[in-house]
Write a protein that holds these residues in place. Sequence first.
Motif, PDB file in Angstrom:
ATOM      1  N   GLU A  31       6.073  70.864 -38.776  1.00  0.00           N
ATOM      2  CA  GLU A  31       6.842  69.805 -38.114  1.00  0.00           C
ATOM      3  C   GLU A  31       8.290  70.234 -37.905  1.00  0.00           C
ATOM      4  N   ALA A  38       3.023  67.001 -31.803  1.00  0.00           N
ATOM      5  CA  ALA A  38       2.417  65.905 -32.550  1.00  0.00           C
ATOM      6  C   ALA A  38       1.318  66.352 -33.517  1.00  0.00           C
ATOM      7  N   ARG A  41       1.909  66.522 -37.281  1.00  0.00           N
ATOM      8  CA  ARG A  41       2.182  65.187 -37.820  1.00  0.00           C
ATOM      9  C   ARG A  41       0.880  64.397 -37.987  1.00  0.00           C
ATOM     10  N   THR A  64       5.141  59.917 -35.333  1.00  0.00           N
ATOM     11  CA  THR A  64       4.429  60.674 -34.298  1.00  0.00           C
ATOM     12  C   THR A  64       4.444  59.903 -32.986  1.00  0.00           C
ATOM     13  N   ALA A  74      -2.946  59.553 -32.938  1.00  0.00           N
ATOM     14  CA  ALA A  74      -1.951  58.916 -33.803  1.00  0.00           C
ATOM     15  C   ALA A  74      -2.095  57.398 -33.772  1.00  0.00           C
TER      16      ALA A  74
END
Length: 93
Positions: A31, A38, A41, A64, A74
Amino acid sequence: PTSPIYHLLLGDAYQLSEQWQQADAAYTKAEQLAPRWAKPRVNHGLSLLAQGKAAEATRVFERTLALDPRNVQALLWKGDAERRAGLQTRAIN
């Protein structure tokens, strides 16, 4: 190594072997190296969910989505994390 892909895959390997602390550290490094990506994450959030840390996972998925609001993974996992954290009202909104 400074490759975010390396750290993502390392995190995945640690997660598969249930070495949670190392997995979380590898995802955090990925990250940091690729802050707009993304995938690390999402995987970090999944690792936290597997550890029973639903509230922490919810926060990771929210961060995210702040970076990538259309990230379907996500969004779906955030709802599941909210449900597991006892936040059913948020999970259905």
